[in-house]
Design a protein around this motif. Structure first.
Motif, PDB file in Angstrom:
ATOM      1  N   ILE A  14      -1.746   8.770   4.233  1.00  0.00           N
ATOM      2  CA  ILE A  14      -1.438   7.827   5.569  1.00  0.00           C
ATOM      3  C   ILE A  14      -1.930   6.337   5.028  1.00  0.00           C
ATOM      4  O   ILE A  14      -3.149   6.314   4.647  1.00  0.00           O
ATOM      5  N   VAL A  15      -1.229   5.598   5.358  1.00  0.00           N
ATOM      6  CA  VAL A  15      -1.473   4.410   4.892  1.00  0.00           C
ATOM      7  C   VAL A  15      -2.427   4.054   6.627  1.00  0.00           C
ATOM      8  O   VAL A  15      -1.711   4.501   7.798  1.00  0.00           O
ATOM      9  N   SER A  16      -3.844   3.529   6.187  1.00  0.00           N
ATOM     10  CA  SER A  16      -4.633   3.311   7.625  1.00  0.00           C
ATOM     11  C   SER A  16      -5.644   2.514   7.677  1.00  0.00           C
ATOM     12  O   SER A  16      -5.503   1.310   6.641  1.00  0.00           O
ATOM     13  N   ILE A  17      -6.234   1.187   8.359  1.00  0.00           N
ATOM     14  CA  ILE A  17      -6.409   0.301   8.699  1.00  0.00           C
ATOM     15  C   ILE A  17      -7.793   0.770   8.390  1.00  0.00           C
ATOM     16  O   ILE A  17      -8.767  -0.584   8.135  1.00  0.00           O
ATOM     17  N   GLY A  18      -8.497   2.105   8.374  1.00  0.00           N
ATOM     18  CA  GLY A  18      -9.606   2.269   7.828  1.00  0.00           C
ATOM     19  C   GLY A  18     -10.012   2.339   9.137  1.00  0.00           C
ATOM     20  O   GLY A  18     -10.826   2.165  10.361  1.00  0.00           O
ATOM     21  N   GLN A  65     -12.287   6.741  -1.741  1.00  0.00           N
ATOM     22  CA  GLN A  65     -12.056   5.611  -0.704  1.00  0.00           C
ATOM     23  C   GLN A  65     -11.261   5.108  -1.628  1.00  0.00           C
ATOM     24  O   GLN A  65     -11.166   4.208  -2.104  1.00  0.00           O
ATOM     25  N   ARG A  66      -9.893   5.224  -1.084  1.00  0.00           N
ATOM     26  CA  ARG A  66      -8.713   4.277  -2.194  1.00  0.00           C
ATOM     27  C   ARG A  66      -8.226   3.380  -0.957  1.00  0.00           C
ATOM     28  O   ARG A  66      -7.273   3.412   0.067  1.00  0.00           O
ATOM     29  N   ARG A  67      -8.748   2.181  -2.023  1.00  0.00           N
ATOM     30  CA  ARG A  67      -8.358   0.829  -0.864  1.00  0.00           C
ATOM     31  C   ARG A  67      -7.607   0.205  -1.768  1.00  0.00           C
ATOM     32  O   ARG A  67      -7.282  -0.055  -2.879  1.00  0.00           O
ATOM     33  N   ILE A  68      -6.339  -0.399  -1.008  1.00  0.00           N
ATOM     34  CA  ILE A  68      -5.813  -1.450  -1.300  1.00  0.00           C
ATOM     35  C   ILE A  68      -5.188  -2.444  -0.686  1.00  0.00           C
ATOM     36  O   ILE A  68      -5.029  -2.623   0.485  1.00  0.00           O
ATOM     37  N   THR A  69      -5.478  -3.399  -1.141  1.00  0.00           N
ATOM     38  CA  THR A  69      -5.115  -4.901  -0.175  1.00  0.00           C
ATOM     39  C   THR A  69      -5.505  -4.616   1.249  1.00  0.00           C
ATOM     40  O   THR A  69      -4.745  -5.516   1.814  1.00  0.00           O
ATOM     41  N   GLY A  70      -6.955  -4.360   1.191  1.00  0.00           N
ATOM     42  CA  GLY A  70      -6.963  -3.890   2.495  1.00  0.00           C
ATOM     43  C   GLY A  70      -6.896  -3.054   3.247  1.00  0.00           C
ATOM     44  O   GLY A  70      -7.865  -2.945   4.491  1.00  0.00           O
ATOM     45  N   ILE A  98      -6.655   0.866   3.776  1.00  0.00           N
ATOM     46  CA  ILE A  98      -7.169   2.449   3.514  1.00  0.00           C
ATOM     47  C   ILE A  98      -6.199   3.504   2.499  1.00  0.00           C
ATOM     48  O   ILE A  98      -5.076   3.618   4.414  1.00  0.00           O
ATOM     49  N   ILE A  99      -5.983   4.585   2.044  1.00  0.00           N
ATOM     50  CA  ILE A  99      -5.153   5.902   2.179  1.00  0.00           C
ATOM     51  C   ILE A  99      -5.797   6.875   1.700  1.00  0.00           C
ATOM     52  O   ILE A  99      -6.647   7.540   1.544  1.00  0.00           O
ATOM     53  N   THR A 100      -5.476   7.493   3.341  1.00  0.00           N
ATOM     54  CA  THR A 100      -6.218   8.831   3.428  1.00  0.00           C
ATOM     55  C   THR A 100      -6.076  10.116   2.662  1.00  0.00           C
ATOM     56  O   THR A 100      -4.960   9.617   1.729  1.00  0.00           O
ATOM     57  N   ASN A 101      -7.015  10.846   2.812  1.00  0.00           N
ATOM     58  CA  ASN A 101      -6.521  11.995   1.780  1.00  0.00           C
ATOM     59  C   ASN A 101      -4.675  12.816   2.163  1.00  0.00           C
ATOM     60  O   ASN A 101      -4.256  13.818   0.705  1.00  0.00           O
ATOM     61  N   SER A 102      -4.322  12.373   3.132  1.00  0.00           N
ATOM     62  CA  SER A 102      -2.780  13.029   4.177  1.00  0.00           C
ATOM     63  C   SER A 102      -1.816  12.217   3.176  1.00  0.00           C
ATOM     64  O   SER A 102      -0.533  12.325   3.570  1.00  0.00           O
ATOM     65  N   ALA A 116       0.291  -1.376  -0.196  1.00  0.00           N
ATOM     66  CA  ALA A 116       0.137   0.015   0.038  1.00  0.00           C
ATOM     67  C   ALA A 116       0.386   1.184   0.081  1.00  0.00           C
ATOM     68  O   ALA A 116       0.908   2.062  -0.461  1.00  0.00           O
ATOM     69  N   GLU A 117       1.675   1.336   0.780  1.00  0.00           N
ATOM     70  CA  GLU A 117       3.069   1.704   1.012  1.00  0.00           C
ATOM     71  C   GLU A 117       3.880   2.409  -0.181  1.00  0.00           C
ATOM     72  O   GLU A 117       3.648   3.837  -1.049  1.00  0.00           O
ATOM     73  N   LEU A 118       3.547   1.789  -1.227  1.00  0.00           N
ATOM     74  CA  LEU A 118       4.039   1.931  -2.883  1.00  0.00           C
ATOM     75  C   LEU A 118       3.488   2.622  -3.672  1.00  0.00           C
ATOM     76  O   LEU A 118       3.981   3.829  -4.040  1.00  0.00           O
ATOM     77  N   HIS A 119       1.962   2.909  -3.035  1.00  0.00           N
ATOM     78  CA  HIS A 119       1.162   4.089  -3.792  1.00  0.00           C
ATOM     79  C   HIS A 119       0.439   5.091  -3.830  1.00  0.00           C
ATOM     80  O   HIS A 119      -0.502   5.507  -4.000  1.00  0.00           O
TER      81      HIS A 119
END
Length: 317
Positions: free
Chosen positions: A246-250, A233-238, A240-244, A87-90
């Motif tokens: 940041i990779v989040s669990i959602g 909502q940008r979701r990658i392999t479960g 969430i990428i926030t608008n900031s 997820a961090e790659l994107h």
């Protein structure tokens, strides 16, 4: 010099040629098959090989399959890989395109493995040994024709990554020239870019790479193809990428965890719910440690530590 598979296994494991042939002949039919519920809905079929088959598969992984090249874009089933890194790659890409292979593992048939092994191992093993390695890596599903890889066999992940090398390399080369990030997490393909309007080009690229793949016949699950921007909502392999960025669990997972913690504090959880809560907290600690800190403040660090220390009854015996 051509190696003899039976001889190598006999020297390492003490299994005779007769025993090995019996295991290989029986192996596709001795899987334990069951289903588990998907988080996204529906069920996933798991097929776990018998112990003797798994034993041979693990030997093949350690001594042969681990020598196969795996592309850097393959972000699952290898040391250091994780859904977080994927997820961090994107996370800095404003626009996402996501694709999903339909029945990925079961699309890889025994004949595909024979072809791949022939390319990789013909200088070292005979045609018969190549066929043996392919057969013991596959399951026979009653509802599918022929033998194929399965979810649940230890050899399936490494073989699926290796057999996809040329596909990944073709995709990566184009993306690298076009300032697009690409990763493949098993059957999930993710592309990210900051340029609007690249989704049609990416789709054409994926379709062309599938057609040019001479080993595996792949198919995109069009129902799962999505193109997203920061408006959604940008979701990658479960994750969430926030608008900031940041990779989040959602939010939904956070609400579930907070509710379970509250119920735990009131002694209202079953054992299964306690183990689920423990797993969710461990997952959150790895993905978004700041959320754990907030739970420590809200419910008390002693309570959170108590949840982390829960042990299953089978572990305490």
């Amino acid at each position: 010099m051509i190696d003899n598979l039976s001889g190598l296994i006999h020297l390492s494991l003490g299994i005779s040629t007769t025993q090995l042939d019996r295991i290989i002949q029986r192996s596709p039919f001795t899987y334990k098959i069951y289903t588990i519920k998907k988080r996204s809905g529906g069920y996933r079929t798991i097929a776990q090989p018998a112990k003797e088959t798994k034993f041979i598969q693990n030997w093949l992984i350690e001594n042969i399959f681990s020598t196969f090249p795996v592309h850097e874009c393959a972000s699952a089933y290898k040391n250091g890989a994780s859904i977080l890194k994927n997820a961090e790659l994107h996370k800095k890409g404003e626009f996402l395109s996501k694709y999903d292979f339909k029945d990925f593992f079961s699309s890889i048939k025994v004949k595909d493995l024979v072809l791949f092994f022939t390319h990789q191992l013909a200088h070292r093993f005979s045609k018969l040994d190549i066929l043996r390695m392919a057969q013991i890596s596959c399951v026979r599903h009653t509802e599918l024709s022929g033998l194929c890889l399965s979810i649940g066999a230890p050899s399936s992940p490494i073989l699926s990554n290796a057999i996809m090398y040329d596909f990944d390399a073709k995709i990566y080369e184009w993306c690298n020239k076009n300032n697009i990030s690409y990763s493949r997490y098993a059957d999930d393909l993710t592309f990210s870019t900051n340029e609007l309007g690249r989704s049609d080009e990416i789709t054409s690229l994926v379709n062309a790479a599938i057609l040019e793949n001479k080993i595996v016949k792949l198919q995109i699950n069009k129902k799962k193809t999505v193109h997203l921007s920061k408006k959604y909502q940008r979701r990658i392999t479960g994750l969430i990428i926030t608008n900031s960025n940041i990779v989040s669990i959602g939010r939904s997972r956070k609400r579930e965890i907070s509710t379970l913690i509250h119920k735990f504090s009131l002694n209202m959880l079953s054992d299964d719910e306690k183990y689920r809560l423990q797993g969710l907290l461990g997952f959150s600690k790895n993905i978004e440690p700041l959320f754990i800190e907030r739970m420590n403040v809200k419910y008390g660090k002693d309570l959170i530590n108590q949840i982390f220390k829960i042990r299953k009854s089978t572990d305490t015996a």
